[in-house]
Design an enzyme around this catalytic site. Structure first.
Site, mmCIF file in Angstrom:
data_model
loop_
_atom_site.group_PDB
_atom_site.id
_atom_site.type_symbol
_atom_site.label_atom_id
_atom_site.label_comp_id
_atom_site.label_asym_id
_atom_site.label_seq_id
_atom_site.Cartn_x
_atom_site.Cartn_y
_atom_site.Cartn_z
ATOM 1 N N SER A 267 76.855 33.062 52.773
ATOM 2 C CA SER A 267 76.654 31.622 52.915
ATOM 3 C C SER A 267 75.548 31.077 52.026
ATOM 4 O O SER A 267 75.547 29.875 51.717
ATOM 5 C CB SER A 267 76.350 31.278 54.373
ATOM 6 O OG SER A 267 75.153 31.906 54.800
ATOM 7 N N HIS B 48 83.084 31.069 55.256
ATOM 8 C CA HIS B 48 83.081 30.241 54.049
ATOM 9 C C HIS B 48 84.268 30.513 53.122
ATOM 10 O O HIS B 48 84.315 29.974 52.027
ATOM 11 C CB HIS B 48 81.759 30.437 53.299
ATOM 12 C CG HIS B 48 80.576 30.018 54.106
ATOM 13 N ND1 HIS B 48 80.083 28.727 54.104
ATOM 14 C CD2 HIS B 48 79.797 30.721 54.963
ATOM 15 C CE1 HIS B 48 79.042 28.653 54.919
ATOM 16 N NE2 HIS B 48 78.858 29.851 55.451
ATOM 17 N N LYS C 35 84.188 24.218 58.757
ATOM 18 C CA LYS C 35 83.811 24.154 57.336
ATOM 19 C C LYS C 35 85.048 23.765 56.525
ATOM 20 O O LYS C 35 85.362 22.586 56.404
ATOM 21 C CB LYS C 35 83.193 25.482 56.909
ATOM 22 C CG LYS C 35 81.917 25.820 57.680
ATOM 23 C CD LYS C 35 81.342 27.155 57.268
ATOM 24 C CE LYS C 35 80.036 27.462 57.980
ATOM 25 N NZ LYS C 35 80.213 27.675 59.448
#
Length: 393
Positions: free
Chosen positions: A182, A210, A240
């Site tokens: 990240s 991610h 996300k």
């Protein structure tokens, strides 16, 4: 009444953080998440969100959430194992499992809770868990909570991991790693880790917070690398790339059944509102069908990397090697990171300064989104060039 000593101790520790440029405060947004947001009454370009595909304010997701609230209410009222498991959640789990190429999946309220649910459920005293030193804090906390033998290896150090596995006589072994880091943006050598899991009879737990929605045609890092195995337990967050909230765990049916029966962070918490599952069904529709968003994001990434390579050599800052939407610029100290972030904000561009203990070295963490235009990414690059050159002068 005498003053409580603990309050003065806390105040002293906060003062030390301020002196070390480590003090943190919250920003309050006055608008939905997006490429541009309102911050303290003014509009700024937002380059520190994890909304990689620009779905957090997508009209189709908003409409699905609104309809979900009308159909299912705004609260779940109970844990999944009581009366908090609704039809849209169940069908979403089935859809996410198929999307990930796994037999089964369960939803969890957050990625942090997913890690706290899985690792302590699968390993404990007499077992061993092996984790990358740059793993997310939630993975570290989960490993410590498990009370298993906690072994950490250097970032992406396959050789060190193999030595640790070879030395271990634990009855059950689990390798726990981030897929995309990240704060560095690089992709872990997951194929090598899977080979070691096979060789040393271990499970491989992958946190793809991610990568999901962005890599592998949206299916995540495993699809990007073309790897799979029954030994892999896959976790992805849904706040996300997917633009909503929550997380899911996908694995073999026996693993999911075991987690439903033993994972305390899953069993003993109220389920997320079912309206979020409705929004996530719409999110998956966009992820599956709107390939242009990922293409636009990849174009932004290449533009940014090329600009840094050609225009910012000799500024005293380093752009870490990353092919993802996370583009970290390493700077010399905490004070510089804060100063650069503030200089960009003065130009109406929001880029986060990330400092220890979150990362070992201070940096600007630039995150790109499909919601940005090419002109906005170009403006970001020019402003970064300006502030870096002024700082280096």
């Amino acid at each position: 009444m005498p003053q409580l000593t603990i309050f003065s101790q806390l105040a002293d520790e906060l003062a030390q953080r301020k002196a070390q440029s480590l003090y943190r405060t919250r920003r309050v947004l006055d608008s939905p998440q997006g490429a541009r947001v309102k911050l303290n009454g003014r509009e700024v370009l937002n380059f520190c969100s994890n909304d990689y595909l620009g779905l957090a304010n997508h009209p189709a997701l908003i409409a699905a959430a609104q309809q979900g609230a009308a159909d299912w209410g705004v609260g779940s009222g109970a844990a999944h194992l009581v009366t908090g498991h609704f039809t849209p959640q169940h069908t979403l789990e089935e859809r996410l499992a198929a999307f990930s190429g796994k037999p089964a999946a369960i939803l969890v309220s957050t990625g942090f809770m997913a890690n706290l649910a899985v690792i302590p459920a699968l390993v404990g005293r007499g077992d061993a868990v092996f984790a990358d030193k740059l793993n997310h804090a939630s993975l570290n906390d989960a490993c410590q909570l498990a009370r298993a033998d906690f072994k950490r290896f250097g970032n992406n150090d396959v050789a060190q991991l193999e030595r640790l596995l070879a030395q271990s006589d634990a009855k059950r072994k689990l390798i726990a790693v981030d897929a995309v880091f990240s704060m560095d943006g690089d992709i872990a050598p997951l194929a090598d880790y899977l080979a070691l899991a096979e060789r040393y009879d271990a499970l491989l737990y992958i946190d793809d917070a991610h990568g999901f929605g962005v890599l592998g045609d949206g299916r995540g890092t495993l699809a990007e690398l073309s790897i799979d195995s029954p030994r892999i337990i896959y976790m992805a967050t849904l706040g996300k790339g997917a633009g909503v909230a929550g997380a899911y765990i996908a694995a073999e049916q026996v693993v999911i059944d075991y987690l439903i029966n033993t994972a305390r962070a899953y069993i003993y918490t109220t389920a997320a509102p079912p309206l979020l599952a409705c929004a996530l069904h719409a999110s998956l529709d966009v992820i599956e069908q709107d390939t242009e968003r990922r293409e636009r994001l990849q174009a932004h990434i290449q533009y940014f990397k090329q600009f840094f390579a050609t225009e910012l050599a000799g500024t005293g800052c380093e752009l870490l090697p990353s092919d993802t939407a996370i583009q970290p610029i390493i700077v010399k100290d905490n004070a510089t990171a804060l100063a650069l972030s503030q200089a960009l904000l003065d130009a109406d561009i929001l880029v986060a300064a990330i400092r220890p203990p979150t990362v070992p070295t201070p940096r600007l963490r630039v995150t790109l989104s499909a919601a940005h235009s090419t002109a906005e990414v170009a403006l970001l690059c020019e402003q970064i060039k300006r502030v870096l050159l002024e700082c280096h002068a």
